[in-house]
Scaffold this active site. Sequence first.
Site, PDB file in Angstrom:
ATOM      1  N   LYS A 158      -7.171  -2.955   2.278  1.00  0.00           N
ATOM      2  CA  LYS A 158      -7.329  -2.721   3.710  1.00  0.00           C
ATOM      3  C   LYS A 158      -7.913  -1.334   3.978  1.00  0.00           C
ATOM      4  O   LYS A 158      -8.129  -0.543   3.064  1.00  0.00           O
ATOM      5  CB  LYS A 158      -5.974  -2.882   4.415  1.00  0.00           C
ATOM      6  CG  LYS A 158      -5.397  -4.284   4.352  1.00  0.00           C
ATOM      7  CD  LYS A 158      -4.070  -4.383   5.095  1.00  0.00           C
ATOM      8  CE  LYS A 158      -3.503  -5.789   5.043  1.00  0.00           C
ATOM      9  NZ  LYS A 158      -2.198  -5.883   5.775  1.00  0.00           N
ATOM     10  N   GLU A 168      11.808   3.414   9.733  1.00  0.00           N
ATOM     11  CA  GLU A 168      12.265   2.107   9.259  1.00  0.00           C
ATOM     12  C   GLU A 168      13.353   2.255   8.204  1.00  0.00           C
ATOM     13  O   GLU A 168      13.541   3.331   7.624  1.00  0.00           O
ATOM     14  CB  GLU A 168      11.099   1.291   8.714  1.00  0.00           C
ATOM     15  CG  GLU A 168      10.442   1.882   7.475  1.00  0.00           C
ATOM     16  CD  GLU A 168       9.203   1.117   7.053  1.00  0.00           C
ATOM     17  OE1 GLU A 168       8.562   0.464   7.902  1.00  0.00           O
ATOM     18  OE2 GLU A 168       8.850   1.182   5.856  1.00  0.00           O
ATOM     19  N   GLN A 177       1.570   4.352   1.823  1.00  0.00           N
ATOM     20  CA  GLN A 177       1.415   4.447   3.263  1.00  0.00           C
ATOM     21  C   GLN A 177       2.437   5.412   3.848  1.00  0.00           C
ATOM     22  O   GLN A 177       3.371   5.853   3.188  1.00  0.00           O
ATOM     23  CB  GLN A 177       1.618   3.070   3.897  1.00  0.00           C
ATOM     24  CG  GLN A 177       2.996   2.471   3.631  1.00  0.00           C
ATOM     25  CD  GLN A 177       3.134   1.057   4.162  1.00  0.00           C
ATOM     26  OE1 GLN A 177       3.721   0.840   5.211  1.00  0.00           O
ATOM     27  NE2 GLN A 177       2.583   0.089   3.425  1.00  0.00           N
ATOM     28  N   SER A 210       0.812  -1.204   0.000  1.00  0.00           N
ATOM     29  CA  SER A 210       0.000   0.000   0.000  1.00  0.00           C
ATOM     30  C   SER A 210       0.854   1.266   0.000  1.00  0.00           C
ATOM     31  O   SER A 210       1.970   1.290   0.505  1.00  0.00           O
ATOM     32  CB  SER A 210      -0.920   0.009   1.224  1.00  0.00           C
ATOM     33  OG  SER A 210      -0.157  -0.074   2.412  1.00  0.00           O
TER      34      SER A 210
END
Length: 453
Positions: free
Chosen positions: A332, A136, A109, A107
Amino acid sequence: MAKSKPIATLRCAVKNYEWGPIGEGSHVARLAERNSGEDLDLARPYAEFWMGTHPSGPSYVAADGDAVSLKDWIRANPAVLGDKVPDKWGPDLPFLFKVLSVAKALSIQAHPDKKLAELLHKSRPDIYKDANHKPEMAVAITEFKALCGFVTAEEVKDVLATIPEVRELIGIEENGSGLIGVKDYHSCRSNPTENGNGFANKANGNGLSIEENGNGAVVGEESKTYLKSIFTTLMSASQDAVSNAIQKLKSRLNDENKIRSLTEKEQLILMLEQQYPGDVGVVSAFFFNYVKLCPGEALYIGANEPHAYIYGECIECMATSDNVVRAGLTPKFRDVPALCSMLTYKQGFPEILRGVPLNKNVYRYTPPFEEFEVDRCSLLPDEAVTFSPVPGPSIFLVLSGTASIKIDSLNGLETFSEGDVFFLSAHTEANITNAAAAMLVLFRAGVNERFFD
């Protein structure tokens, strides 16, 4: 529970997200099979291999004949974290270590900063399960493709000038002198300004209308304001409008492909359309940098920065969190208002890390986040390297090959092969030798060395 050894073997979690490769085609699957000793389900996708203490996928330690979670094992043996880590993060690891195998785009994101993470978790704990931020870093182990960050102001101008389907969705009209206006500038400033070599900003009833004056682009904060407005307008477009625009875009590119070579970004758009037909993330990809990492190259992603992994396999490390705000290329839950409001709208190509050599065998990737760092180690047959003691805990993954490991405080050798994962306590030296005829490749995740400075 008896006093722990400074080294412990871990059994780790696997995630079967639908974007992972099926069965043996996934490196995650091969690692998971060797790590667990269980047979693969050849019909299932294998997407992520988790190493750490996060409750959504905890690792386990074999202790006194029983398997206990790594977090419980740490609680029973707090000295394994060293002196400083528990003061900041308690009886937990501040980092989550992963391997990702990506066959289909993830996705679009972003991960919230700490303040926003706390607010999202409080308001929607069913969706946002962590109150922690999630910076990250991805280190490529194959060629790895991703979208990351917004393109420059000049490239945004080019998208608006050359992609009529995007202009249609955003509501920008074109006349002989350039691009005029966005229909709804709800997020822009209302004070009209003009820069001498970019866009002239003219107030309208909804906020700002922006007109190109012929020889420049929006710069600085004006560029961010403009980008936020057009991106929010795009991501908020109706599904019917998006589907119609994507169908026009697909038809146009397929026709043009007969008379010219499509750009890499255009080829990517068509691939994303096949994976996610009618998804607004397909057209939003025009506004993101298309990044290709070679093995050993790394990309770090800070809070509130947009990204989407596209294809390939990587080592990933992050702060211990699973917070994700999604807005495209996904079945989602999507939180478009949250994503569009949280982004930094920083523009330009992201920094690519290639690691700093600690010696001829080990490269270190040190992102600007105190929770983690990553080491990549490769050894030819019979080569050896020493990992000196560090003041915090480490997790090692054997990606390929076989390692023979000597810990000074222990008698004998420990042997680890592909898929094996082990925890190394703070203040522990490890002497590692390649014990096989093939190349040994392993990765280490630990607390960022800057934290201890």
